[in-house]
Design an enzyme around this catalytic site. Sequence first.
Site, PDB file in Angstrom:
ATOM      1  N   ARG A 126      -3.278 -16.622 -14.076  1.00 25.51           N
ATOM      2  CA  ARG A 126      -4.182 -17.167 -13.060  1.00 25.51           C
ATOM      3  C   ARG A 126      -5.384 -17.896 -13.629  1.00 25.51           C
ATOM      4  O   ARG A 126      -5.823 -18.899 -13.057  1.00 25.51           O
ATOM      5  CB  ARG A 126      -4.672 -16.017 -12.181  1.00 25.51           C
ATOM      6  CG  ARG A 126      -3.557 -15.467 -11.342  1.00 25.51           C
ATOM      7  CD  ARG A 126      -3.986 -14.277 -10.547  1.00 25.51           C
ATOM      8  NE  ARG A 126      -2.863 -13.854  -9.717  1.00 25.51           N
ATOM      9  CZ  ARG A 126      -2.833 -12.746  -9.011  1.00 25.51           C
ATOM     10  NH1 ARG A 126      -3.874 -11.931  -9.020  1.00 25.51           N
ATOM     11  NH2 ARG A 126      -1.789 -12.447  -8.280  1.00 25.51           N
TER      12      ARG A 126
ATOM     13  N   GLU B  33       0.498 -15.258  -4.935  1.00 23.62           N
ATOM     14  CA  GLU B  33       1.191 -15.837  -6.088  1.00 23.62           C
ATOM     15  C   GLU B  33       2.706 -15.900  -5.834  1.00 23.62           C
ATOM     16  O   GLU B  33       3.424 -16.668  -6.471  1.00 23.62           O
ATOM     17  CB  GLU B  33       0.900 -14.959  -7.305  1.00 23.62           C
ATOM     18  CG  GLU B  33       1.390 -15.520  -8.610  1.00 23.62           C
ATOM     19  CD  GLU B  33       0.645 -14.899  -9.787  1.00 23.62           C
ATOM     20  OE1 GLU B  33      -0.594 -14.999  -9.842  1.00 23.62           O
ATOM     21  OE2 GLU B  33       1.310 -14.315 -10.647  1.00 23.62           O
TER      22      GLU B  33
ATOM     23  N   ASP C  84     -19.745  -0.794  -3.932  1.00 28.26           N
ATOM     24  CA  ASP C  84     -20.697   0.305  -3.720  1.00 28.26           C
ATOM     25  C   ASP C  84     -20.561   1.409  -4.782  1.00 28.26           C
ATOM     26  O   ASP C  84     -21.563   1.933  -5.264  1.00 28.26           O
ATOM     27  CB  ASP C  84     -20.489   0.933  -2.332  1.00 28.26           C
ATOM     28  CG  ASP C  84     -20.586  -0.100  -1.215  1.00 28.26           C
ATOM     29  OD1 ASP C  84     -21.276  -1.119  -1.405  1.00 28.26           O
ATOM     30  OD2 ASP C  84     -19.962   0.110  -0.152  1.00 28.26           O
TER      31      ASP C  84
ATOM     32  N   ALA D 209      -5.779   3.585  -4.529  1.00 27.81           N
ATOM     33  CA  ALA D 209      -6.194   4.450  -5.640  1.00 27.81           C
ATOM     34  C   ALA D 209      -6.637   5.816  -5.131  1.00 27.81           C
ATOM     35  O   ALA D 209      -6.222   6.859  -5.651  1.00 27.81           O
ATOM     36  CB  ALA D 209      -7.321   3.788  -6.428  1.00 27.81           C
TER      37      ALA D 209
ATOM     38  N   HIS E 239      -8.458 -16.629  -8.131  1.00 29.13           N
ATOM     39  CA  HIS E 239      -7.041 -16.834  -7.808  1.00 29.13           C
ATOM     40  C   HIS E 239      -6.831 -18.316  -7.530  1.00 29.13           C
ATOM     41  O   HIS E 239      -7.625 -18.925  -6.808  1.00 29.13           O
ATOM     42  CB  HIS E 239      -6.669 -15.989  -6.590  1.00 29.13           C
ATOM     43  CG  HIS E 239      -5.190 -15.856  -6.400  1.00 29.13           C
ATOM     44  ND1 HIS E 239      -4.388 -16.920  -6.019  1.00 29.13           N
ATOM     45  CD2 HIS E 239      -4.360 -14.797  -6.531  1.00 29.13           C
ATOM     46  CE1 HIS E 239      -3.134 -16.499  -5.944  1.00 29.13           C
ATOM     47  NE2 HIS E 239      -3.092 -15.217  -6.247  1.00 29.13           N
TER      48      HIS E 239
ATOM     49  N   GLY F 227     -13.039   6.775  -1.325  1.00 31.50           N
ATOM     50  CA  GLY F 227     -12.147   5.621  -1.257  1.00 31.50           C
ATOM     51  C   GLY F 227     -10.816   6.034  -0.669  1.00 31.50           C
ATOM     52  O   GLY F 227     -10.179   6.981  -1.154  1.00 31.50           O
TER      53      GLY F 227
ATOM     54  N   ARG G 186      -6.368 -10.372 -15.471  1.00 33.13           N
ATOM     55  CA  ARG G 186      -5.296  -9.506 -14.972  1.00 33.13           C
ATOM     56  C   ARG G 186      -4.072 -10.325 -14.595  1.00 33.13           C
ATOM     57  O   ARG G 186      -4.202 -11.392 -13.994  1.00 33.13           O
ATOM     58  CB  ARG G 186      -5.794  -8.748 -13.737  1.00 33.13           C
ATOM     59  CG  ARG G 186      -4.711  -7.975 -13.024  1.00 33.13           C
ATOM     60  CD  ARG G 186      -5.256  -7.194 -11.862  1.00 33.13           C
ATOM     61  NE  ARG G 186      -5.594  -8.001 -10.708  1.00 33.13           N
ATOM     62  CZ  ARG G 186      -4.763  -8.309  -9.710  1.00 33.13           C
ATOM     63  NH1 ARG G 186      -3.503  -7.902  -9.748  1.00 33.13           N
ATOM     64  NH2 ARG G 186      -5.172  -9.018  -8.686  1.00 33.13           N
TER      65      ARG G 186
ATOM     66  N   SER H 203      -2.391  -4.834 -10.548  1.00 31.63           N
ATOM     67  CA  SER H 203      -3.435  -3.967 -10.002  1.00 31.63           C
ATOM     68  C   SER H 203      -2.831  -2.833  -9.189  1.00 31.63           C
ATOM     69  O   SER H 203      -3.162  -1.664  -9.391  1.00 31.63           O
ATOM     70  CB  SER H 203      -4.411  -4.756  -9.129  1.00 31.63           C
ATOM     71  OG  SER H 203      -5.288  -3.844  -8.512  1.00 31.63           O
TER      72      SER H 203
HETATM   73  C1  FAD Z   1      -5.892 -10.600  -0.603  1.00 37.40           C
HETATM   74  C2  FAD Z   1      -5.512  -9.775  -1.805  1.00 37.40           C
HETATM   75  C3  FAD Z   1      -4.198  -9.724  -2.227  1.00 37.40           C
HETATM   76  C4  FAD Z   1      -3.849  -8.976  -3.341  1.00 37.40           C
HETATM   77  N1  FAD Z   1      -2.532  -8.936  -3.745  1.00 37.40           N
HETATM   78  C5  FAD Z   1      -2.181  -8.150  -4.782  1.00 37.40           C
HETATM   79  C6  FAD Z   1      -0.807  -8.020  -5.172  1.00 37.40           C
HETATM   80  O1  FAD Z   1       0.094  -8.598  -4.563  1.00 37.40           O
HETATM   81  N2  FAD Z   1      -0.523  -7.236  -6.224  1.00 37.40           N
HETATM   82  C7  FAD Z   1      -1.481  -6.542  -6.930  1.00 37.40           C
HETATM   83  O2  FAD Z   1      -1.143  -5.837  -7.879  1.00 37.40           O
HETATM   84  N3  FAD Z   1      -2.779  -6.641  -6.573  1.00 37.40           N
HETATM   85  C8  FAD Z   1      -3.146  -7.421  -5.508  1.00 37.40           C
HETATM   86  N4  FAD Z   1      -4.475  -7.497  -5.160  1.00 37.40           N
HETATM   87  C9  FAD Z   1      -5.435  -6.616  -5.821  1.00 37.40           C
HETATM   88  C10 FAD Z   1      -5.288  -5.209  -5.262  1.00 37.40           C
HETATM   89  O3  FAD Z   1      -4.859  -5.256  -3.925  1.00 37.40           O
HETATM   90  C11 FAD Z   1      -6.603  -4.435  -5.320  1.00 37.40           C
HETATM   91  O4  FAD Z   1      -7.134  -4.495  -6.616  1.00 37.40           O
HETATM   92  C12 FAD Z   1      -6.366  -2.966  -4.966  1.00 37.40           C
HETATM   93  O5  FAD Z   1      -5.673  -2.845  -3.744  1.00 37.40           O
HETATM   94  C13 FAD Z   1      -7.651  -2.172  -4.902  1.00 37.40           C
HETATM   95  O6  FAD Z   1      -7.336  -0.871  -4.480  1.00 37.40           O
HETATM   96  P1  FAD Z   1      -8.410   0.293  -4.507  1.00 37.40           P
HETATM   97  O7  FAD Z   1      -7.749   1.502  -3.956  1.00 37.40           O
HETATM   98  O8  FAD Z   1      -9.028   0.365  -5.844  1.00 37.40           O
HETATM   99  O9  FAD Z   1      -9.538  -0.227  -3.506  1.00 37.40           O
HETATM  100  P2  FAD Z   1      -9.464  -0.662  -1.958  1.00 37.40           P
HETATM  101  O10 FAD Z   1      -8.091  -0.749  -1.439  1.00 37.40           O
HETATM  102  O11 FAD Z   1     -10.334  -1.852  -1.843  1.00 37.40           O
HETATM  103  O12 FAD Z   1     -10.142   0.557  -1.227  1.00 37.40           O
HETATM  104  C14 FAD Z   1     -11.514   0.862  -1.409  1.00 37.40           C
HETATM  105  C15 FAD Z   1     -11.824   2.075  -0.601  1.00 37.40           C
HETATM  106  O13 FAD Z   1     -13.135   2.508  -0.917  1.00 37.40           O
HETATM  107  C16 FAD Z   1     -13.849   2.770   0.264  1.00 37.40           C
HETATM  108  N5  FAD Z   1     -15.273   2.502   0.005  1.00 37.40           N
HETATM  109  C17 FAD Z   1     -15.836   1.433  -0.576  1.00 37.40           C
HETATM  110  N6  FAD Z   1     -17.178   1.549  -0.581  1.00 37.40           N
HETATM  111  C18 FAD Z   1     -17.461   2.729   0.012  1.00 37.40           C
HETATM  112  C19 FAD Z   1     -18.659   3.413   0.336  1.00 37.40           C
HETATM  113  N7  FAD Z   1     -19.876   2.908   0.078  1.00 37.40           N
HETATM  114  N8  FAD Z   1     -18.573   4.609   0.966  1.00 37.40           N
HETATM  115  C20 FAD Z   1     -17.377   5.133   1.291  1.00 37.40           C
HETATM  116  N9  FAD Z   1     -16.207   4.527   1.014  1.00 37.40           N
HETATM  117  C21 FAD Z   1     -16.249   3.342   0.387  1.00 37.40           C
HETATM  118  C22 FAD Z   1     -13.266   1.821   1.292  1.00 37.40           C
HETATM  119  O14 FAD Z   1     -13.485   2.323   2.593  1.00 37.40           O
HETATM  120  C23 FAD Z   1     -11.795   1.826   0.907  1.00 37.40           C
HETATM  121  O15 FAD Z   1     -11.126   2.886   1.522  1.00 37.40           O
HETATM  122  C24 FAD Z   1      -4.838  -8.251  -4.057  1.00 37.40           C
HETATM  123  C25 FAD Z   1      -6.155  -8.296  -3.628  1.00 37.40           C
HETATM  124  C26 FAD Z   1      -6.501  -9.072  -2.526  1.00 37.40           C
HETATM  125  C27 FAD Z   1      -7.956  -9.135  -2.135  1.00 37.40           C
END
Ligand code: FAD
Length: 571
Positions: free
Chosen positions: A280, A249, A215, A16, A236, A12, A385, A390
Amino acid sequence: MGTYKYDVVVVGGGGAGLMTAIEVAENKSIKVAIVSKVYPTRSHTGAAQGGLNAALGHVRSEDSPEMHAYDTVKGADFLADQEAVFFMCKQAPEIIYRLDRWGVPFSRLEDGRIAQRPFGGASFPRTVYSADKTGHVILHTLFEQALSRDNIDFFNEHFLLDIVAEEDGAKGVVTLDIRSGEINLLLARAVVLATGGFARIYWSRSTNAVGNTGDGQAVAFRVGVPLKDMEFIQFHPTGLAKTGILLSEACRGEGGYLLNSRGERFMSRYAPDKMELAPRDMVSRAIETEIREGRGVGEGINAYILLDLTHLGEEKINKKLPQVRQLAIDFEGVDPVEKPVPIRPTAHYCMGGIHVVDYRTSETPLKGLFAVGECACVSVHGANRLGGNSLIELLVFGKACADYLKDNLSYYKDYSNGEVYIKKAEEFISSLINREGNERVANLRREMGEITWNNMGIFRDESSLKEAYEKLTELYERWNYIRVADKSRIFNTNLIEALELRNMLELARVVALSALNRKESRGGHSREDYPKRDDKNFLKHTLATKGENGYIRLDYIPVDVSRYSPEERKY
Ligand SMILES: Cc1cc2nc3c(=O)[nH]c(=O)nc-3n(C[C@H](O)[C@H](O)[C@H](O)COP(=O)(O)OP(=O)(O)OC[C@H]3O[C@@H](n4cnc5c(N)ncnc54)[C@H](O)[C@@H]3O)c2cc1C
């Protein structure tokens, strides 16, 4: 085909994964790999708009980490683990200053300090932001930081297929190099999953990137790791009516109103104190209720209500909500400066995820396997949440996991040789490509989207959930007859979509079953046949474990309510 050896493999490249990798790599002797199926800056974190929460007290000095924690626990409908919430809220301010030092361009107050805006369910303005592009600037800054560390290698456009899960724990991952079609083995002492959410199971209406297919959760589930609280999906309130694309929001945080077809600010009936800034789950249910009772505009799946920003004026909209304005113009054909925007709730976020046993380490029940970010369930969000919680979760727990790994890596010793995993993956991929079935990915995906939205959406009941589980199980079987039309190995997106669909179906069944067995309403899980929260029977986390032949076992574990006793949730 290649075999690589690292100390830590992070799957990922979103907020995170990058945060965890950067912090682990502080110890220069640790070799880290980041695996991402998309180029890291295309991760969904970059789509986050509104901001992230930390009690800096810059706008209202009375704010404190304790207030942040209380708001979070209440917002979560008391299903969050309270020590974990406190930990997150206490660490949050330091994380913001860290990002600030790394160069994240936060919006500022007149006096130069970091600005904070009001967000849903929060007692004070505590959401730190960069206009409405917060996730974008954080993701790019983290990516730059990761690039500058010599001991981090990137495996971009590599798709996670399997975890090397041995008797004594996780020892690496198996990936498909999307560009070449080759299988790779990345051995490691510790594996961190940071693969994001799965709200794309709601294919017909979601704010999520098409790659948010869960995944990591599905792969972990298949090697026997339990998934926690999967029934809790966040809808949302303000997705664009036609596409489900998010309007942050922050629109309501900056003073936007919600209006029904009679021009009423109907939130006064549902949450008289907080109005549009109630959490929400409540606002989404209020909107759907208005539509159901005939006070929306239009009918059926195309019905909507209005988000009015016109009174904010062009200058404020351009300064604070520039992306929102552009999205509304591009995807709905409405300029929010001139007219209210048609909106409707949309699937947005997954409170549930991979069961994390200890919030201080983010380790799962499988030794050496860790989960951080949206793919994990710590749990700090419980049943619902709060907006802005997040992004801060990713960073706080990413850092905590890294701090633990830095000091304890020697505890996770031997690499496995893992050849057998390469062989298994190779056989699976070639049999999938060569299969002559008559099912199509696009058809199954569309059917899945209809079932999830209609039967396990904002409102659910016994019969809708039973039907969802049965129909999703049929789709899960039919997946075995999928035909991958593209037979080549190079950049085979048809193959990737088939793999993603399998993962989504795996998880959608777990959501349906977990929801069916939770006979109460709490946070994002709203049962029309059990409209009340039932603390006597359901103040507990659901754990779903994969069995043989499609069987899913459900167990329950207690919630940590050591600081605040559950109370009725009023706003
Ligand atoms: C439109 C939108 C707006 C949002 N706004 C906010 C906000 O303002 N404030 C807030 O707190 N939260 C917000 N959220 C929620 C927050 O953005 C997400 O929960 C958070 O960014 C997720 O981060 P992550 O690093 O866990 O995953 P992601 O950023 O989704 O990254 C996932 C990573 O995993 C990799 N990956 C996935 N599957 C595989 C695989 N099979 N093989 C290899 N790599 C893989 C992808 O390539 C990617 O790099 C929002 C969400 C959305 C959808």
